[in-house]
Design a protein around this motif. Sequence first.
Motif, PDB file in Angstrom:
ATOM      1  N   VAL A  83     -14.347 -43.964 -66.431  1.00 44.20           N
ATOM      2  CA  VAL A  83     -15.040 -45.178 -66.831  1.00 44.20           C
ATOM      3  C   VAL A  83     -16.122 -44.821 -67.841  1.00 44.20           C
ATOM      4  O   VAL A  83     -16.967 -43.966 -67.590  1.00 44.20           O
ATOM      5  CB  VAL A  83     -15.666 -45.883 -65.608  1.00 44.20           C
ATOM      6  N   ALA A 101     -13.859 -56.609 -68.062  1.00 48.81           N
ATOM      7  CA  ALA A 101     -12.999 -55.429 -67.978  1.00 48.81           C
ATOM      8  C   ALA A 101     -11.884 -55.638 -66.959  1.00 48.81           C
ATOM      9  O   ALA A 101     -10.731 -55.245 -67.189  1.00 48.81           O
ATOM     10  CB  ALA A 101     -13.828 -54.201 -67.616  1.00 48.81           C
ATOM     11  N   ASP A 105      -7.953 -55.617 -67.773  1.00 49.59           N
ATOM     12  CA  ASP A 105      -7.113 -54.687 -67.031  1.00 49.59           C
ATOM     13  C   ASP A 105      -5.964 -55.397 -66.341  1.00 49.59           C
ATOM     14  O   ASP A 105      -4.833 -54.914 -66.333  1.00 49.59           O
ATOM     15  CB  ASP A 105      -7.971 -53.935 -66.006  1.00 49.59           C
ATOM     16  N   LYS A 114      -8.394 -50.319 -73.655  1.00 46.14           N
ATOM     17  CA  LYS A 114      -9.759 -49.791 -73.644  1.00 46.14           C
ATOM     18  C   LYS A 114     -10.655 -50.845 -74.280  1.00 46.14           C
ATOM     19  O   LYS A 114     -10.315 -51.431 -75.306  1.00 46.14           O
ATOM     20  CB  LYS A 114      -9.856 -48.493 -74.426  1.00 46.14           C
ATOM     21  N   ILE A 115     -11.791 -51.050 -73.683  1.00 41.93           N
ATOM     22  CA  ILE A 115     -12.756 -52.001 -74.228  1.00 41.93           C
ATOM     23  C   ILE A 115     -13.780 -51.196 -75.020  1.00 41.93           C
ATOM     24  O   ILE A 115     -14.459 -50.330 -74.471  1.00 41.93           O
ATOM     25  CB  ILE A 115     -13.441 -52.799 -73.107  1.00 41.93           C
TER      26      ILE A 115
END
Length: 141
Positions: A83, A101, A105, A114-115
Amino acid sequence: MDLKTIMAAGLSVSEKFNISFTVILTGFVVVFTVLILLILIIAAYGKIVSSAQNKSKAKKEAKAAAEKAAKATEKSAPAPAPVQKVAPSNGLTDEIVAVIAAAVDSTYGVGNAKIKSIKKSPSSGRPAWGQVGVIDNTRPF
């Protein structure tokens, strides 16, 4: 005998009553016998269909259990990526970032997205649901 013959035969009232009673009784017996047969046929059909559905449901459950066991014996899910903390911007709290997130996801699958940053979408002066309604109602057929 038909009704005209009975009337013209000059039968007494008691004989006419006996014939009428016999006809009525025969009608009731035939109607109720057929109704009972229909009830039995429908009940048997219901039991047949119910047992067939239970068999197919059991087959589906067995198949799902076999697939689940096969997946469990295969390699386990890849370990999630470490993370990375995204710096809150635009006044976003850690909770809001976590919710975003989680939504990303669940949409793209574990570890597939991926953020990098979170930005507020440009506003058109209308609430989001109002904008969706306008788009939906003005879309060409």
